[in-house]
Enzyme design. Structure first.
Site, PDB file in Angstrom:
ATOM      1  CD  GLU A  45      -2.790   0.963   2.545  1.00  0.00           C
ATOM      2  OE1 GLU A  45      -2.705  -0.008   3.302  1.00  0.00           O
ATOM      3  OE2 GLU A  45      -3.550   1.924   2.750  1.00  0.00           O
ATOM      4  NE  ARG A 271       2.538  -8.348  10.177  1.00  0.00           N
ATOM      5  CZ  ARG A 271       2.471  -7.208   9.478  1.00  0.00           C
ATOM      6  NH1 ARG A 271       3.346  -6.254   9.678  1.00  0.00           N
ATOM      7  NH2 ARG A 271       1.529  -7.021   8.600  1.00  0.00           N
ATOM      8  CE  LYS A 281       2.956   0.261   5.002  1.00  0.00           C
ATOM      9  NZ  LYS A 281       2.487   0.028   3.620  1.00  0.00           N
TER      10      LYS A 281
HETATM   11  P1  ATP Z   1       2.484  -1.983   8.052  1.00  0.00           P
HETATM   12  O1  ATP Z   1       1.807  -2.712   9.134  1.00  0.00           O
HETATM   13  O2  ATP Z   1       3.934  -1.748   8.300  1.00  0.00           O
HETATM   14  O3  ATP Z   1       1.775  -0.741   7.627  1.00  0.00           O
HETATM   15  P2  ATP Z   1       1.331  -3.399   5.900  1.00  0.00           P
HETATM   16  O4  ATP Z   1       1.172  -4.865   5.967  1.00  0.00           O
HETATM   17  O5  ATP Z   1       0.125  -2.576   6.108  1.00  0.00           O
HETATM   18  O6  ATP Z   1       2.523  -2.977   6.848  1.00  0.00           O
HETATM   19  P3  ATP Z   1       1.580  -3.284   3.102  1.00  0.00           P
HETATM   20  O7  ATP Z   1       2.055  -2.177   2.261  1.00  0.00           O
HETATM   21  O8  ATP Z   1       0.142  -3.634   3.045  1.00  0.00           O
HETATM   22  O9  ATP Z   1       1.997  -2.939   4.579  1.00  0.00           O
HETATM   23  O10 ATP Z   1       2.483  -4.573   2.883  1.00  0.00           O
HETATM   24  C1  ATP Z   1       2.833  -5.102   1.639  1.00  0.00           C
HETATM   25  C2  ATP Z   1       3.164  -6.536   1.803  1.00  0.00           C
HETATM   26  O11 ATP Z   1       4.240  -6.685   2.724  1.00  0.00           O
HETATM   27  C3  ATP Z   1       1.994  -7.314   2.358  1.00  0.00           C
HETATM   28  O12 ATP Z   1       1.872  -8.514   1.625  1.00  0.00           O
HETATM   29  C4  ATP Z   1       2.373  -7.566   3.787  1.00  0.00           C
HETATM   30  O13 ATP Z   1       1.824  -8.748   4.241  1.00  0.00           O
HETATM   31  C5  ATP Z   1       3.898  -7.615   3.714  1.00  0.00           C
HETATM   32  N1  ATP Z   1       4.493  -7.246   4.996  1.00  0.00           N
HETATM   33  C6  ATP Z   1       4.286  -6.121   5.708  1.00  0.00           C
HETATM   34  N2  ATP Z   1       4.956  -6.141   6.859  1.00  0.00           N
HETATM   35  C7  ATP Z   1       5.625  -7.318   6.895  1.00  0.00           C
HETATM   36  C8  ATP Z   1       6.491  -7.954   7.834  1.00  0.00           C
HETATM   37  N3  ATP Z   1       6.828  -7.372   8.997  1.00  0.00           N
HETATM   38  N4  ATP Z   1       6.992  -9.171   7.525  1.00  0.00           N
HETATM   39  C9  ATP Z   1       6.676  -9.755   6.365  1.00  0.00           C
HETATM   40  N5  ATP Z   1       5.860  -9.234   5.448  1.00  0.00           N
HETATM   41  C10 ATP Z   1       5.326  -8.028   5.699  1.00  0.00           C
HETATM   42 MG    MG Z   2      -1.579  -3.063   4.682  1.00  0.00          MG
END
Ligand code: ATP
Ligand code: MG
Length: 568
Positions: A45, A271, A281
């Site tokens: 995102e 994760r 984020k």
């Molecule tokens: P955040 O919680 O940091 O905002 P998010 O999951 O909302 O992270 P996205 O941009 O939606 O962020 O993530 C893109 C991809 O990265 C998704 O498939 C998500 O599952 C993966 N991802 C995010 N954080 C992690 C993590 N700590 N370990 C492994 N994969 C991750």
């Molecule tokens: Mg997300």
């Protein structure tokens, strides 16, 4: 095709090691589940910079595609119009490329599919599988029930197809205020899975989207948009993190009701969680916006842009992602493992220089004042192919403050009054005198040297126990050095250190130390981002943002020692 023909057996280190997801894929190949190539995607995102957790997901998705000679797409999940910015899109592209992966021509946006997603919603309404609901958000929560109580149907659930079509079209046309109505799936208000109790598919939001501008005032929800986007891109295995596990029935429901053939399957993994690191984020953004750090690429941040600026290499990060593996069970990884990976990666690659971080002046009283000698020194004793360089030596040098003690404890083998030590690559020197200022602080040491003891001369007359690194005062480059400690503290560390709490984060007040140091003159030629080992002091890199030829700035990437023992 047999499994063996499908797998890329090259030894390329960017291919992840086998894991439970690959077992699922192997089985799917065996059973001919898909008549297309293995196809994954990385779906960020664009609401912030990527962090080391995303690196795990990138390595897994692109690495899996590579292993099976398949494809991996980059898809921006930009279904939320409010939070997304172009700056983030550019940084994400840069980071994925830097990590060493290539989406070729397959860069997509979920917003590319808004029209298609709308058509799918119409299909669901026509099938009686979706309805327009006028309950307020709060009422909807009440009707949904809880984990221990059933939900009850919305009074709008039995609207006719005709009425639903009419209302949904008018939602799109902008007739209603934000929040006045939603489109919901008609599934099961008694499902034990709350996600299946008639989840919202579309909401009204009169917001300008960064790509579609004001074309839309209804936006699809993630749980609805994601499976359809996957299916439209021919994804076979939709790999995501564990928090989506309970959403999988909805993922499958959407694709099944819309009759997609050979639908992609969602597979969840744990994760990455790292000690001394925060990866949300939203929280990282807060640190940037409130000025606790100097931007997203502040070298203390866990973002990829910060790790890059700090001096981390993509190879080290890929190695780290490989070493942590992929599993279903959540576990926290010690940040020392990441540090181990960068040390390991740089060990044979970078020149080993002498830099005196906290200088103390030493005058060699019996060395001629106008004399300069140049000593030939190997750049990296473990990598002879890296050649040699010349290091100047003269009457005044700097050593580390910690390498001298006026009243040393037992077993202190460095310099102290009357003691003799070896200057690395040079001569033995003996401490004869201490010079102090009016405040009683040591400002200079006077030594004598023995010309017979030159390094490499074969001298065997006597031995000394300590070897010190040094730089020539006349030739050294004065540079700013930035030493980093963890930005985030674990609870027990916060209890005994100076910290400040922000939004649940325990920030280390001493995460940055800026000092003026002296470095041997060969670093003058260094380019932005160039890395070195400064012997005994760690790995360093020329800061890509602040360093100039007139005033060089070095970041410490990592110190040389770690208490961490790695098993394999
Ligand atoms: P955040 O919680 O940091 O905002 P998010 O999951 O909302 O992270 P996205 O941009 O939606 O962020 O993530 C893109 C991809 O990265 C998704 O498939 C998500 O599952 C993966 N991802 C995010 N954080 C992690 C993590 N700590 N370990 C492994 N994969 C991750
Ligand atoms: Mg997300």
């Amino acid at each position: 095709m047999s499994e063996n023909q499908n797998i890329d057996h090259s030894t390329d280190e960017s291919i992840v090691r086998s894991n439970f997801i690959h077992n699922i894929i192997d089985e799917d190949i065996e059973n001919n589940v898909y008549d297309r190539k293995v196809h994954t995607r990385f779906p960020p995102e664009p609401n912030g910079y990527l962090h080391i957790g995303h690196a795990k997901s990138i390595c897994l998705n692109f690495g899996t595609a590579k292993k099976y000679r398949g494809l991996c797409n980059l898809r921006f999940d930009d279904t939320n119009p409010i939070k997304e910015e172009v700056e983030f899109i550019e940084s994400i592209k840069k980071d994925v490329k830097w990590l060493g992966f290539d989406w070729e021509e397959r860069m997509y946006y979920a917003s590319d599919y808004f029209e298609k997603l709308y058509e799918c919603a119409i299909i669901l309404i026509e099938k009686g599988k979706a309805y327009v609901c006028d309950l307020s958000a709060e009422q909807m929560r009440e009707y949904r029930g809880t984990l221990t109580s059933n939900g009850k149907p919305s009074p709008y659930r039995d609207r006719s197809v005709q009425e639903n079509l009419d209302l949904f079209k008018r939602m799109r046309a902008g007739e209603f205020e934000d929040g006045a109505r939603v489109l919901r799936a008609n599934i099961d208000m008694e499902s034990p899975n709350l996600n299946m109790r008639d989840p919202v598919l579309y909401r009204i939001s009169h917001a300008t989207h960064h790509r579609t501008k004001d074309d839309w005032c209804i936006y699809p929800m993630y749980d609805y948009a994601h499976p359809i986007s996957d299916a439209l891109e021919d994804i076979t295995h939709s790999i995501c993190t564990l928090e989506f596990e309970a959403h999988r029935p909805l993922y499958d429901w959407v694709l099944s009701e819309l009759d997609f053939k050979q639908p992609p399957k969602q597979i969840e993994f744990a994760r990455l969680e790292l000690t001394n690191t925060v990866m949300s984020k939203r929280k990282l953004r807060k640190l940037v916006e409130e000025g606790y750090v100097n931007g997203w690429d502040d070298p203390r941040m866990p973002t990829m842009s910060a790790l890059r600026r700090r001096g981390y290499t993509p190879e080290a990060i890929r190695d780290f992602c490989d070493k942590i593996g992929v599993a279903k069970a959540i576990s926290q990884v010690d940040i020392a493992l990441l540090e181990h990976c960068i040390r390991d990666n740089l060990k044979l690659k970078e020149a080993r220089m002498m830099a005196v971080l906290r200088p103390l002046k030493v005058v060699i009283t019996n060395y001629p004042a106008d004399k300069v000698e140049y000593f030939k020194v190997e750049n990296n004793q473990e990598s002879p192919e890296m050649g040699t360089r010349e290091v100047p030596f003269c009457r005044e040098i700097y050593i580390e403050q910690e390498d001298f003690m006026e009243n040393p404890p037992k077993k202190y083998f460095r310099l102290y009054p009357g003691n003799e030590v070896r200057l690395k690559n040079a001569y033995f020197v003996k401490c004869e005198e201490i010079i102090k200022n009016d405040a009683g602080e040591i400002v200079e040491i006077r030594c004598t040297y023995d010309p017979e003891t030159r390094s490499g001369s074969g001298f065997t007359g006597r031995k000394v126990k300590g070897t010190l690194h040094w730089v020539s005062a006349q030739h050294a480059v004065k540079a700013q050095v930035r030493l980093y400690d963890n930005l985030f503290l674990e609870q027990e560390q916060a209890a005994v250190s100076e910290s400040v709490e922000l939004d649940g984060m325990m920030l280390n007040k001493n995460s940055l130390e800026v000092i003026e140091s002296y470095i041997e003159p060969s670093v003058k030629e260094a380019k932005s981002g160039q890395r070195y080992q400064f012997i005994r002091n760690g790995y360093f890199c020329v800061d890509a943002v602040d360093s100039t030829p007139e005033k060089m700035v070095f970041n410490r990437i990592v110190s040389l020692k770690s208490s961490f023992k790695i098993k394999n």
